[in-house]
Design a protein around this motif. Structure first.
Motif, mmCIF file in Angstrom:
data_model
loop_
_atom_site.group_PDB
_atom_site.id
_atom_site.type_symbol
_atom_site.label_atom_id
_atom_site.label_comp_id
_atom_site.label_asym_id
_atom_site.label_seq_id
_atom_site.Cartn_x
_atom_site.Cartn_y
_atom_site.Cartn_z
ATOM 1 N N ALA A 93 0.846 -1.193 0.000
ATOM 2 C CA ALA A 93 0.000 0.000 0.000
ATOM 3 C C ALA A 93 0.877 1.237 0.000
ATOM 4 C CB ALA A 93 -0.922 0.006 1.217
ATOM 5 N N LEU A 94 0.417 2.266 -0.697
ATOM 6 C CA LEU A 94 1.139 3.532 -0.730
ATOM 7 C C LEU A 94 0.891 4.294 0.566
ATOM 8 C CD1 LEU A 94 0.291 4.813 -4.325
ATOM 9 C CD2 LEU A 94 2.174 3.323 -3.616
ATOM 10 N N SER A 95 1.890 5.028 0.994
ATOM 11 C CA SER A 95 1.746 5.937 2.119
ATOM 12 C C SER A 95 1.570 7.348 1.550
ATOM 13 C CB SER A 95 2.985 5.875 3.033
ATOM 14 O OG SER A 95 2.842 6.756 4.119
ATOM 15 N N LEU A 96 0.312 7.713 1.292
ATOM 16 C CA LEU A 96 0.027 8.986 0.643
ATOM 17 C C LEU A 96 -0.012 10.112 1.665
ATOM 18 C CD1 LEU A 96 -2.790 7.840 -1.817
ATOM 19 C CD2 LEU A 96 -0.376 8.247 -2.336
ATOM 20 N N GLU A 140 9.731 -4.525 -2.012
ATOM 21 C CA GLU A 140 10.141 -3.170 -1.641
ATOM 22 C C GLU A 140 9.458 -2.155 -2.538
ATOM 23 O OE1 GLU A 140 14.137 -0.367 -1.109
ATOM 24 O OE2 GLU A 140 14.337 -2.496 -1.605
ATOM 25 N N LEU A 141 8.934 -1.104 -1.929
ATOM 26 C CA LEU A 141 8.213 -0.060 -2.649
ATOM 27 C C LEU A 141 9.026 1.229 -2.577
ATOM 28 C CD1 LEU A 141 5.509 0.486 -4.136
ATOM 29 C CD2 LEU A 141 4.536 1.118 -1.935
ATOM 30 N N SER A 142 9.326 1.824 -3.741
ATOM 31 C CA SER A 142 10.165 3.015 -3.803
ATOM 32 C C SER A 142 9.494 4.085 -4.661
ATOM 33 C CB SER A 142 11.534 2.689 -4.422
ATOM 34 O OG SER A 142 12.159 1.621 -3.771
ATOM 35 N N ILE A 143 9.838 5.340 -4.408
ATOM 36 C CA ILE A 143 9.402 6.442 -5.263
ATOM 37 C C ILE A 143 10.474 6.692 -6.310
ATOM 38 C CG2 ILE A 143 8.787 8.883 -5.381
ATOM 39 C CD1 ILE A 143 7.698 8.695 -2.577
ATOM 40 N N VAL A 144 10.074 6.657 -7.575
ATOM 41 C CA VAL A 144 11.000 6.828 -8.690
ATOM 42 C C VAL A 144 11.023 8.270 -9.174
ATOM 43 C CG1 VAL A 144 11.546 6.074 -11.048
ATOM 44 C CG2 VAL A 144 10.656 4.439 -9.386
ATOM 45 N N ARG A 145 9.840 8.891 -9.239
ATOM 46 C CA ARG A 145 9.736 10.279 -9.679
ATOM 47 C C ARG A 145 8.729 11.009 -8.804
ATOM 48 N NH1 ARG A 145 12.265 11.791 -13.835
ATOM 49 N NH2 ARG A 145 10.972 13.621 -14.207
#
Length: 294
Positions: A93-96, A140-145
């Motif tokens: 899940a995203l942490s918005l 693993e969840l990462s922010i790319v942009r």
């Protein structure tokens, strides 16, 4: 410039159809209707689509991607759902940010190495409030942009060295150097611009030509690897949302459209076109950890 016309397909129009993808394991086209929260399946027959089944998720679903195991992974609002054997499991899940901006996930694609990229969008088009994320096979969840507004249009060149990406309100598709070892972008440059519409979903053919759905222009436009215009497909409804090559030979371009806010009776339908070229095989998300550790 090659000029082509798309043919409308049999399935009933949806509200906001998006993300067509060819599943060569079942010989079916999958797509989503975002606000309806549905994933549809259909077979190709003589250039038409024959709808086979629908899965209702109970919340907005923005994309569906085949997994290496045979299941699917879907992006639904702010969660990643693994779908296999009739069961749906939330796997990430995203942490918005809690800042009052309405966000949801939008377009998603797997890269040739089994990573899943999924972008968010600002429902009110508040500039710079969305992002592009990467879900690795290990979870693993990462922010790319960062500082994106409406994330759209992912696709890789045949050699995997270039990734094409659209932040739709910029009215352009950008090309980046792609690091296959790390799944990161670098060296961004303008690939194609769209003064009369918004670039939405896109796909890349086997020659490296890029086919872009142009929201607001009623077209799919193709560009050669240098960014020169090559072909235009007239679809009809203005809100053309995405496209993908499908069929056993990957020679049929399936095109989705949206009906919301349109009086066109064909808005929300799917269309097909045979442009005389073939696409690339569908990339799958590597979900071995989800299958071995349910």
């Amino acid at each position: 410039m090659i000029e082509l016309k798309a043919d409308r397909c049999s399935p009933r129009p949806g509200r906001l159809c998006e993300g067509p993808v060819w599943d060569d394991r079942t010989d079916e086209v999958l797509w989503v209707d975002i606000p309806a929260g549905r994933i549809h399946r259909a077979t190709l027959r003589d250039g038409d689509l024959v709808q086979r089944s629908t899965v209702a998720l109970g919340k907005r679903v923005s994309a569906v991607v085949p997994c290496a195991s045979g299941g699917l992974i879907a992006t639904a609002v702010d969660t990643f759902l693994h779908i296999a054997d009739g069961a749906m499991t939330e796997v990430a899940a995203l942490s918005l940010p809690d800042d009052g901006v309405r966000r949801r996930m939008n377009d998603a694609k797997a890269d040739p190495w089994g990573r899943l990229f999924a972008g968010t969008m600002s429902e009110d088009e508040i500039q710079g409030t969305a992002a592009l994320y990467r879900l690795d096979p290990d979870g693993e969840l990462s922010i790319v942009r960062r500082q994106v507004t409406i994330s759209n249009g992912l696709g890789w060149s045949p050699d995997g060295a270039t990734v094409y990406y659209a932040d739709s309100p910029t009215r352009r598709v950008d090309a980046f150097d792609y690091d296959s070892a790390t799944g990161t972008f670098s060296g961004g440059r303008i690939f194609a611009e769209f003064p009369d519409g918004l670039p939405d979903g896109l796909t890349v053919d086997a020659r490296g030509f890029v086919w872009v759905a142009v929201w607001g222009a009623g077209q799919v436009r193709a560009f050669d690897p240098s960014g020169r215009p090559h072909a235009v497909i007239d679809v009809g409804p203005a809100q053309v949302s995405s496209c993908a090559f499908a069929g056993p030979a990957l020679d049929v371009l399936v095109i989705t459209t949206a009906a919301e806010g349109s009086a066109d009776p064909d808005a929300g339908r799917l269309f097909t076109c045979r442009p005389g070229v073939t696409g690339l095989p569908t990339n799958t998300y590597s979900d071995a950890r989800l299958v071995s550790n349910p």
